[in-house]
Design an enzyme around this catalytic site. Sequence first.
Site, PDB file in Angstrom:
ATOM      1  N   GLU A 127       0.360   3.393   1.713  1.00 15.30           N
ATOM      2  CA  GLU A 127       0.415   4.452   3.057  1.00 15.30           C
ATOM      3  C   GLU A 127       1.575   3.897   3.351  1.00 15.30           C
ATOM      4  O   GLU A 127       1.834   4.476   4.766  1.00 15.30           O
ATOM      5  CB  GLU A 127      -0.798   3.409   3.846  1.00 15.30           C
ATOM      6  CG  GLU A 127      -2.232   4.161   3.691  1.00 15.30           C
ATOM      7  CD  GLU A 127      -2.543   5.429   4.579  1.00 15.30           C
ATOM      8  OE1 GLU A 127      -2.565   5.830   5.194  1.00 15.30           O
ATOM      9  OE2 GLU A 127      -2.979   6.370   3.110  1.00 15.30           O
ATOM     10  N   TYR A 165      -2.014   0.597  10.311  1.00 13.17           N
ATOM     11  CA  TYR A 165      -2.298   0.485   8.878  1.00 13.17           C
ATOM     12  C   TYR A 165      -1.196   0.133   8.169  1.00 13.17           C
ATOM     13  O   TYR A 165      -0.456  -1.125   7.612  1.00 13.17           O
ATOM     14  CB  TYR A 165      -3.192   0.390   8.063  1.00 13.17           C
ATOM     15  CG  TYR A 165      -3.697   0.384   7.249  1.00 13.17           C
ATOM     16  CD1 TYR A 165      -4.717  -1.006   6.772  1.00 13.17           C
ATOM     17  CD2 TYR A 165      -3.138   0.686   6.107  1.00 13.17           C
ATOM     18  CE1 TYR A 165      -5.405  -1.447   5.378  1.00 13.17           C
ATOM     19  CE2 TYR A 165      -2.952   0.131   4.530  1.00 13.17           C
ATOM     20  CZ  TYR A 165      -3.912  -0.672   4.357  1.00 13.17           C
ATOM     21  OH  TYR A 165      -4.476  -0.943   2.562  1.00 13.17           O
ATOM     22  N   SER A 194       0.515  -1.057  -0.557  1.00 15.56           N
ATOM     23  CA  SER A 194       0.219   0.259  -0.180  1.00 15.56           C
ATOM     24  C   SER A 194       0.881   1.194  -0.040  1.00 15.56           C
ATOM     25  O   SER A 194       1.813   1.466   0.814  1.00 15.56           O
ATOM     26  CB  SER A 194      -0.941   0.000   0.947  1.00 15.56           C
ATOM     27  OG  SER A 194      -1.972   1.116   2.053  1.00 15.56           O
TER      28      SER A 194
END
Length: 345
Positions: free
Chosen positions: A138, A160, A136
């Site tokens: 992120e 996360y 990801s």
Amino acid sequence: MSKSALITGVTGQDGSYLAEHLLAQGYQVWGLTRGQANPRKDRVAKLIPDLNFVDGDLMDQGSLVSAVDMVQPDEVYNLGAVSFVPMSWQQPELVTEVNGTGVMRVLEAIRIVSGLGKSTGGSDGHGQIRFYQASSSEMFGKVAESPQSERTLFHPRSPYGVAKAYGHYITQNYRESYGVYGVSGILFNHESPRRGAEFVTRKISLAVAQIKLGLQEKLLLGNLDAVRDWGFAGDYVRAMHLMLQQDEPGDYVVGTGQMHSVRDAVRIAFEAVGLDWEEHVVIDPALVRPAEVETLCADYSNARKELGWEPEVHFEQLMQMMVESDLRQAGRERDHGELLAAASW
């Protein structure tokens, strides 16, 4: 003989699009689902009737070994995750177990079923189960540079993102230590009409549909200045498949290279139904993240050059597609009393 694929997270947005794509390529496709009653499984089974299911759980090593052994897949796509970033502050241990340690469990299942033993120092991957990990953007978090490429340093800003970074590195580790053909797709935000209602783009499109039909008055949002590189999930699953068709395993950034703010998403969505967003949007400070990721933008030049991949759906088209889909759903609910499946994915 056709290839077979096993998809974790098959009932989610990406899993359903990937299953459709692989079936269209002639694959036999299996989706991993937990044994208990799952309304999402029923929905995806109706949407994709040729999809097969096998029981398994990312938090149960034995079930994953059994699933991989039964299916004997050519390719495994690990898309299963707790995917809503804000939830990772509320349940960091669960998110770490599923999004981090869960990746290791899938890799370990592949290693066991494939009979890969001690460290081999790498392999050409021929004749092995090929593994895709859903990494990801992120992971970049507080970005060291912009746009972000495969060489950009990680600085995750949420539990996360931290768990995803573990999944990314453990995939690299199994590739280098055991010779597993493992790749990671560092995917930037990707949306669709199948996106969960908790995600901001879908929250916007659902609210716009409800407001247009007079079923809702206001839309509460947090930071309108947060910027993301948003693309269409249906485009991104093509990149996942292409990564596992290469002679050598490698990691790839997948995005559009275009940044848009939440404010842009709101404006486009409301304009799609002829409304002024400023008359309907209310800022709620409670919806602002504890640590915001401000500027994520993909440098996907490697994916373009080595995979031949390009995004096809532009951001404006994506938001309009989502609004139109939710408008049709909301209209059916209003006219026929049907349940609006806001969180259908």
